[in-house]
Write an enzyme that holds these catalytic residues in place. Structure first.
Site, PDB file in Angstrom:
ATOM      1  N   GLY A 206       0.819  -1.200   0.000  1.00 40.54           N
ATOM      2  CA  GLY A 206       0.000   0.000   0.000  1.00 40.54           C
ATOM      3  C   GLY A 206       0.852   1.248   0.000  1.00 40.54           C
ATOM      4  N   THR A 209       0.344   9.162   1.801  1.00 38.09           N
ATOM      5  CA  THR A 209       1.133  10.381   1.736  1.00 38.09           C
ATOM      6  C   THR A 209       2.512  10.194   2.336  1.00 38.09           C
ATOM      7  OG1 THR A 209       0.113  11.084   3.796  1.00 38.09           O
ATOM      8  CG2 THR A 209      -0.895  11.858   1.769  1.00 38.09           C
ATOM      9  N   PHE A 210       2.670   9.206   3.220  1.00 41.55           N
ATOM     10  CA  PHE A 210       3.960   8.979   3.859  1.00 41.55           C
ATOM     11  C   PHE A 210       4.944   8.307   2.914  1.00 41.55           C
ATOM     12  CE2 PHE A 210       1.243   5.350   4.637  1.00 41.55           C
ATOM     13  CZ  PHE A 210       2.023   4.302   4.207  1.00 41.55           C
ATOM     14  N   ASP A 324      -3.497   9.685  14.955  1.00 39.55           N
ATOM     15  CA  ASP A 324      -4.133   9.134  13.758  1.00 39.55           C
ATOM     16  C   ASP A 324      -4.723   7.759  14.056  1.00 39.55           C
ATOM     17  OD1 ASP A 324      -5.046   9.113  11.187  1.00 39.55           O
ATOM     18  OD2 ASP A 324      -3.181   8.377  10.313  1.00 39.55           O
TER      19      ASP A 324
END
Length: 1168
Positions: A206, A209-210, A324
């Site tokens: 996957g 944004t990281f 998060d």
């Protein structure tokens, strides 16, 4: 090869390889990410199940990759895997296979400054690129494209390893491995090399944004890991550094105990930071999706909540904010083998609370706290809000507040829970985005903008994405009520839902300052399940308790052990020779969790050769292991006994690893050849084979003061309840054991006699600060009457040690268990500061411990060191009132409903006797006193293992049972031993009620508790005088017990608790419960429900007074169906391990006993 590169399409194109079904890149869908969301990576493809791998991570091994010789390579023998982090300016590394000779590794550009660090302890999200979450927006047009290509390769004929050194025809950025967005260009089967390991890319898991996450194989092992490759884009560089620093901090904690995902190492690859994590199975969002978003029963939500709350508790103690928390970041470890065992992942958005910025964009929108939306200052409480939203989503099967925008999010919250308080809205920096102030009113109030107003201002159209619209959170209790439950199960479900909603409302409190904390969450009745005790026979309740088994700690916590400043201080001398043989089972060669050797440094002093290594890491986990701790002569405080031999040698038949409690490190092995040497004669040694893993982690002994665990300053200024709550033992299914301390005392051991050492762990609550300080100073010269063990509850799935949770109001005094080898042996021993002797003169008392492997007996002589015993022995009655606060309450039991020998018919009268012929006696008829000011304490009596025989214990007899109306007074106690007493009372069966008692001033007296630890045989009580004989309870230790503690904080309950007899408590003081599970049909067992009575003393059965530091430790024997209250079922918890004897340390002596080395077999069906 299948190189990966970034295309410019807005969707994902998949070019399947030859084996379509095995591709990890098929069935991926459009990725929807909220604009500017740091970690709002959502959704997974249909092939989202990840392989689990072995959790046994071997130590780091030096990489054989050819690297520039100027780069230092970390020492591979260090306990943690080491990490080499190349600064972002150093360029990239071209790596080769493990033994390739055709390509040499080069470091391109930049200095060679390296930073080495320990293993990090958390895995970030394994999010698949795909499945959009409803109402998520996307503005990122990049996508992933998989193309089947075969770039040039270098084949190593020797090893067969293949390394792709060339690339594809696609254009890459000037970073030689990244596109314009900073993502690394993946190549399938590419090799990623750290300084210690080599990883081969298997699948793409996957991206967000990281960066991206790939599934890799750790070459040379059978381990599958997940590697998170961060972007090297400048905008992510700073957050990447923060993530690495947080992971480095978490690397010092136990990932398994605190439910963090374990991370192994961090390294640089082509200017990209790579984080290596363990592979987990499935995240909660995929789990819900797999089950078609159907609601999850509360019995499955509870263990998830408990584990995540434990993780948040640790984060809060470290001052960290996850920021998060959402279903995607809560991973199921292994659903098939460990149902609902979860770990928290993804610390990419984490930060320290001191560095929290109000304007920072944090949290996924559905789980975003109101303070973030309004622009208020925030702290760790935002994670608790997120957790509340998560468990609500699990309960509903759909997000509680699925806002498509921040306006919708705060609108949903306000419609269900009401508007935030005016002071919050006025302080928020973003309040005016969503609220208007009504200036027409004399008292200007905030009003939520209408959807039309907000759309007119921002152009963003409001959407309705909720599946359920609630006017209040209480309405959630009516959702998805199961219809297949009948009778008591339906009542259980309704009660469970009430507690769940109560906890949810506290977690979703809009004001962060009033929001529940993680420790309070762990103590909430929904988690502790105290409300389910009213339904002991419900199969639904049994299932709830069984599901919580997964929440037990894997190992005992080692962090609180390090707070102990008091070492094991006990003078041990051989009685007849200078040789002591330590015999151990061959079974003791397994290390269940590999701990750090650092905490053993204080014990491993001179004359203690220790060697680290990996040979003791065995494949077969064995929870029934013991460890041997040998303290050298140089250990402080070990003066030689002048009347005994000065030294002895130690021989071991096989090497036994010393296991401490820090995971991930290597064990210590004591080699037999090194232990066979004769030790110096200048001082005596201690041989402490801790009887299970609770005693294996030894604190660093920086001080040899005979003092309590809590420092004087802390004891005098800080409430102990708060001090204990700062640690992880607010969780009653993942309890923590502190290191106990054996107090001073001369103990004589025979030659060639196997022995083990056990310590009865007790816990104390904070008395008044002045009392604590005074007692600490008073006993500073010789803290022999202070227990130095601070314990909440001890439970370990890797150990048969069963927990004992003790609640006290003042520092406890150690209880002592005595043993006698035969019916003709009468053993007495001093309790506390009172020396037991036939006359008024000090004399040695003997404790005879028969051991099964040897026909001989061990005689342990215990004497006092100072004149305190003598002074207190002659103390007048007037001094007792000052000492009664140091007495611990105990359990009482009848012999039979009609066997009360008291001539007084009142159940509350007190009969007192003094000692006679050197025998300590105690006879109380359970006085209920209103005027007693002594603080009660309780101690949970440890059960005995099945190898031990029946135990004769003197206990206070209670008159007519103080009943709550639930039970009668005909509880029978089974006993397999025939006991004859001079008073003529038969204790073959006894009945009684468990009572809570306080101390009562009275004449000075003593107590005796003979205990037989040998095989079953008849015993005779010692002769006594006096008109009233104390009843005797005989324990048949054949039941395995799974004790749990349930704090009861409900203020709505009355003074008398419905579950227990005569339970008076304050709302702020939790009750403690202990559950037992029968091992076989008809087997007898030991159960003890000891609750510190609070508040009204009228419901408290009290002791007559006796000197300080006396502890009553009275096991109560009951059958499987014979419990103090019919509301408590004997089999709420399935027993896993048989009991072993716990031995407590008294102020003047220490009692040793033998442990059976093999656990008793447990019935397969514990609920029969």
């Amino acid at each position: 090869m299948a190189p990966v590169y970034e295309g410019m399409a807005s969707h994902v194109q998949v070019f399947s390889p030859h084996t379509l079904q095995s591709s990890a890149f098929c069935s991926v869908k459009k990725l929807k990410v909220e604009p500017s969301s740091n970690w709002d990576m959502t959704g997974y493809g249909s092939h989202s199940k990840l392989c689990s791998q072995s959790k046994n991570i071997p130590p780091s091994q030096p990489a054989s990759t050819t690297v520039s010789t100027s780069l230092p390579i970390p020492n591979p023998s260090l306990p943690y895997e080491q990490t080499i982090i190349f600064p972002g300016s150093t360029g990239h590394i071209v790596v080769t296979s493990a033994s390739s000779t055709s390509v040499t590794g080069q470091v391109l550009g930049g200095p060679h400054n390296l930073m080495r660090r320990s293993t990090v302890s958390l895995l970030d999200t394994y999010q698949k690129c795909g499945l959009k979450r409803k109402s998520e927006e996307i503005e990122n047009t990049s996508s992933v494209q998989i193309i089947e290509e075969h770039p040039p390769m270098i084949q190593n004929n020797a090893s067969g390893a293949t390394v792709a050194t060339a690339t594809t025809s696609t254009a890459t950025s000037k970073n030689s491995g990244s596109n314009s967005e900073g993502d690394y260009q993946l190549v399938q089967h590419e090799v990623l090399c750290s300084m210690t390991n080599t990883y081969e890319v298997l699948e793409f898991l996957g991206r967000g944004t990281f960066g991206q996450v790939v599934k890799c194989w750790k070459r040379g092992t059978n381990e599958i890991v997940a590697i998170k490759i961060l972007k090297n884009h400048p905008s992510y560089a700073r957050q990447g550094q923060i993530e690495v620093s947080i992971l480095a901090r978490l690397s010092t904690e136990s990932a398994d105990d605190y439910n963090f995902v374990r991370a192994y190492e961090c390294f640089q690859h082509k200017n990209h930071t790579c984080l290596v994590f363990e592979m987990l199975e499935q995240n909660l969002y995929d789990f819900l999706k797999q089950n078609k978003f159907s609601p999850l029963p509360l019995k499955y939500i509870r263990p998830v909540l408990q584990q995540v709350a434990t993780a948040l508790m640790k984060l809060k103690s470290l001052g960290l904010i996850h920021a998060d928390l959402k279903p995607e970041n809560i991973m199921l470890v292994d659903p098939s083998r460990q149902p609902y065992r979860v770990k928290v992942i993804d610390f990419g958005s984490a930060s320290h609370v001191s560095k929290a910025v109000c304007s920072t964009y944090l949290q996924s929108r559905y789980y975003r706290a109101p303070e973030i939306i309004l622009g208020l200052p925030f702290c760790e409480a935002i994670d608790m809000w997120s957790l509340g939203c998560v468990i609500a989503e699990l309960f509903l099967g759909w997000p509680l507040y699925p806002g498509a925008s921040e306006y919708d999010q705060i609108r949903y919250i306000s419609q269900t829970q009401g508007l935030p308080a005016e002071y919050l809205l006025s302080a928020g920096t973003k309040t005016t985005r969503f609220f208007n102030r009504d200036t027409d009113s004399p008292y200007p109030l905030w009003r939520l903008k209408t959807p039309d107003d907000h759309e007119a201002e921002t152009g963003i159209k409001s959407k309705e994405a909720r599946k359920y619209i609630f006017n209040c959170l209480d309405d959630m209790a009516q959702v998805s009520m199961t219809t297949d439950l009948e009778g008591s199960d339906m009542l259980v479900e309704k009660a469970d839902r009430r507690e769940f909603i109560d906890l949810l409302k506290k977690m979703l409190t809009i004001d962060a300052d009033k929001r529940i904390t993680p420790i309070e969450t762990l103590n909430h009745p929904f988690v502790t399940m105290t409300h389910l005790l009213d339904f002991p026979h419900s199969t639904h309740v049994k299932s709830c308790f069984q599901n919580m088994e997964i929440c037990k700690r894997r190992v005992n916590m080692y962090d609180t052990v390090n707070q102990s400043k008091t070492p094991f201080i006990t003078h041990v001398a051989p009685s007849t020779s200078t040789n002591l043989t330590m015999t151990f089972n061959n079974q003791l060669t397994t290390v269940h969790n590999q701990p750090s050797a650092a905490s053993m440094a204080a014990v491993a002093q001179r004359s203690m050769p220790l060697q680290t290594g990996t040979a003791q890491i065995c494949a077969r986990p064995d929870p029934f292991q013991q460890a041997l701790i040998v303290c050298p002569p140089g250990f402080q405080g070990l003066q030689a006994s002048p009347s005994k031999h000065a030294g002895y040698s130690v021989r071991m038949e096989n090497a036994v690893p010393i296991v401490t409690q820090a995971p991930g490190a290597q064990p210590l092995q004591i080699q037999p050849g090194l232990l066979a040497q004769a030790w110096p004669g200048g001082a005596q040694q201690i041989l402490l084979p801790p009887a299970w893993q609770q005693l294996t982690g030894v604190a660093t002994h920086t001080s040899v003061q005979h003092a309590a665990v809590i420092p004087e300053t802390m004891a005098g200024t800080q409430q102990l309840a708060d001090w204990r709550n700062t640690h992880a033992h607010g969780s009653h299914y993942n309890p923590i054991m502190q290191q106990p301390t054996l107090l001073t005392g001369h103990v004589t051991l025979p030659a060639a006699q196997p022995l083990n050492v056990g310590v009865a762990h007790v816990m104390r609550q904070q008395p008044t600060s002045t009392t604590s300080s005074r007692k600490s100073k008073q006993h500073q010269p010789s803290m022999r009457n202070v227990s130095t063990c601070e314990v909440t509850s001890s439970q370990s799935t890797s150990s048969p040690q069963r927990s004992k949770r003790v609640k006290e109001n003042t520092p406890p005094r150690c209880a002592m268990v005595h043993s006698s080898p035969a019916c003709s042996t009468s053993v007495t021993c001093g309790w506390g500061d009172v020396a037991s002797s036939t006359t008024r003169e000090r004399q040695r008392q003997t404790i005879v411990i028969p051991d099964t492997p040897s026909p001989t007996v061990s005689v342990i002589t215990i004497s006092s060191d100072t004149d305190e015993e003598e002074e207190q022995k002659h103390a007048p009655t007037s001094t007792v009132s000052k000492q009664r606060k140091n007495v611990i309450s105990c359990v009482t039991v009848h012999d039979s409903p009609y066997s009360d020998s008291s001539s007084n018919t009142s159940p509350y009268s007190v009969q007192q006797r003094t000692g006679h012929n050197g025998t300590n006696t105690l006879d109380t008829k359970g006085a209920l006193e209103n005027h007693c000011t002594g603080n009660p304490r309780t101690i949970i009596v440890p059960p005995l293992k099945t190898q031990a025989s029946e135990v004769l214990v003197e206990c206070d007899s209670l008159g007519p049972a103080v009943s709550t109306g639930h039970h009668s007074s005909s509880f029978k106690c089974k006993s397999s031993s025939t006991v004859t007493s001079t008073s003529g009372h038969s204790s073959g069966s006894s009945s009684g009620a468990i009572a809570y008692r306080q101390q009562r001033p009275g004449p000075h007296f003593q107590q005796q508790q003979p205990l037989n630890l040998s095989q079953a045989q008849p015993h005779m009580a010692t002769d006594r005088t006096g008109s009233h004989r104390r009843q005797q309870a005989y324990i048949t230790p054949t039941m395995a017990q799974a004790p749990y503690t349930f704090p009861h904080n409900s203020p709505s309950h009355g003074t008398v608790h419905p579950h227990l007899a005569a339970a008076a408590h304050l709302p702020t003081q939790p009750h403690l419960y202990t559950y037992t599970a029968p091992t076989a049909l008809g087997s007898t067992g030991t159960v003890a429900h000891l609750v510190a009575s609070q508040g009204s003393a009228r419901h408290t059965v009290q002791h007559t007074a006796y000197p300080a530091s006396i502890v009553h430790q009275v096991p109560v024997s009951m059958g499987p169906r014979v419990l103090p209250s019919p509301t408590i079922h004997p089999s709420q918890y399935p027993a896993q391990f048989a009991h072993q004897t716990y031995i407590s340390a008294s102020p003047a002596s220490t009692v040793y006993t033998g442990y059976p080395l093999s656990p008793a077999k447990v019935n397969q069906y514990p609920y029969i």
